[in-house]
Design an enzyme around this catalytic site. Structure first.
Site, short mmCIF file in Angstrom:
data_model
loop_
_atom_site.label_atom_id
_atom_site.label_comp_id
_atom_site.label_asym_id
_atom_site.label_seq_id
_atom_site.Cartn_x
_atom_site.Cartn_y
_atom_site.Cartn_z
N HIS A 166 0.87 -1.18 0.00
CA HIS A 166 0.00 0.00 0.00
C HIS A 166 0.91 1.23 0.00
O HIS A 166 1.95 1.23 0.68
CB HIS A 166 -0.85 0.07 1.28
CG HIS A 166 -2.11 -0.74 1.26
ND1 HIS A 166 -2.57 -1.42 2.38
CD2 HIS A 166 -3.03 -0.96 0.29
CE1 HIS A 166 -3.71 -2.03 2.08
NE2 HIS A 166 -4.01 -1.77 0.82
N CYS A 260 -2.18 3.17 9.11
CA CYS A 260 -3.19 2.21 8.62
C CYS A 260 -4.36 2.09 9.59
O CYS A 260 -5.47 1.73 9.18
CB CYS A 260 -2.62 0.81 8.48
SG CYS A 260 -1.16 0.65 7.51
N1 ARG Z 1 -3.63 -7.01 6.69
C1 ARG Z 1 -4.05 -5.82 6.02
C2 ARG Z 1 -3.99 -6.02 4.52
O1 ARG Z 1 -3.09 -6.71 4.07
C3 ARG Z 1 -3.22 -4.65 6.44
C4 ARG Z 1 -3.71 -3.35 5.88
C5 ARG Z 1 -2.82 -2.20 6.21
N2 ARG Z 1 -3.42 -0.99 5.77
C6 ARG Z 1 -2.78 0.01 5.14
N3 ARG Z 1 -3.44 1.11 4.90
N4 ARG Z 1 -1.54 -0.11 4.74
O2 ARG Z 1 -4.80 -5.56 3.77
#
Ligand code: ARG
Length: 282
Positions: A166, A260
């Site tokens: 992300h 996050c």
């Molecule tokens: N386990 C989640 C995923 O893989 C973590 C999300 C983290 N969120 C972020 N905005 N980076 O989607």
């Protein structure tokens, strides 16, 4: 009167590592529930103490990643462009995010089917420009569509390292003309684009990027991150920010950290970061 940041969070009641959708997650490395609750509560308290108003999305059994509210939507003024998750494991979150946002005054919009888009996790404003990460989760076509709908320029950035799946794991706007980033997460084009559009870029090194230094929550001049980012904090301090470190190891196990776990709700303000001078003179 100075503007109060509004942030959406979700208690980790049902948080855990129940599947693997990024390289950080390993179902054989479970989270410690009590520690996760303490770490989440500390983050909540710190943001609150630094002036943010925290609102809460009710947790839902069976949706362990709902705690990562950054992925609920992209907020633009009173509009919420809701996520379409790439992984089926997170798709159940969409209806809960949309219901909360709509009940709380946002005009909820969604993208057409098959347009993956993971909200503020992949689309971040620096000034008036939307920087948008694609490949691992969101798609470049989704970002183009979002930019067209809100009438803003979008700079698509390809994410090349699966650990930084992300954009908010490797890029953090600090003011409207300053951001932190981890160069190793981008290709040459992405690094050039960032340098071209953002006057001041702070480079985060590999070790601190792994500690989620870039996954910072910025509230005024306070920048909150996971522990383990001392060099980044020193750089921030030298530029007049107040860095705060708080342990978030239980959330790193899922591939997430401070940013996050939050979603800025104060729409246009979130899209118009003030200059550092105006923040510091408050
Ligand atoms: N386990 C989640 C995923 O893989 C973590 C999300 C983290 N969120 C972020 N905005 N980076 O989607």
């Amino acid at each position: 009167m100075s503007h109060q940041a509004r942030i959406l969070m979700c208690r980790p009641d049902f948080y855990g590592i129940e599947y693997e959708i990024n390289p950080w997650m390993n179902t054989e490395r479970p989270t410690d529930h009590a520690t996760a609750v303490t770490q989440w509560s500390d983050l909540h308290r710190i943001l609150n103490e630094h002036g943010a108003r925290i609102e809460l999305l009710p947790p839902v059994a069976g949706l362990p990643d709902l705690v990562f509210t950054a992925n609920a939507a992209l907020i633009y003024r009173d509009r919420a462009i809701c996520s379409r998750f790439r992984h089926v494991q997170r798709q159940g979150e969409e209806q809960h995010d949309a219901a909360w946002l709509s009940a709380n005054g946002f005009t909820v919009e969604s993208l057409p089917d098959d347009h993956f888009f993971e909200g503020a996790g992949d689309a971040l404003f620096c000034g008036d420009t939307l920087f948008a990460g694609y490949r691992m989760r969101s798609q470049a076509a989704s970002h183009q569509l979002v930019a067209k709908r809100i009438g803003r320029r979008v700079i698509p950035l390809e994410l090349v390292d699966p650990y930084y799946y992300h954009l908010d794991t490797c890029f953090c706007p600090l003011t409207q003309e300053m951001a932190a980033y981890y160069p190793g997460a981008f290709d040459d084009y992405g690094r050039k684009a960032l340098a071209e559009y953002i006057p001041t870029l702070i480079e985060v090194d590999k070790d601190e990027a792994r500690s989620f230094a870039c996954n910072a929550v910025v509230v005024g001049s306070t920048v909150t991150t996971n522990t383990g980012c001392p060099f980044f904090h020193e750089q921030l301090r030298a530029m007049g920010f107040t860095p705060v470190a708080t342990p978030l190891s239980e959330f790193v196990k899922a591939g997430g950290s401070a940013k996050c776990l939050t979603l800025r709700l104060d729409g246009e303000e979130a899209a118009r970061w003030r200059t550092l001078n105006s923040i510091l003179s408050e």
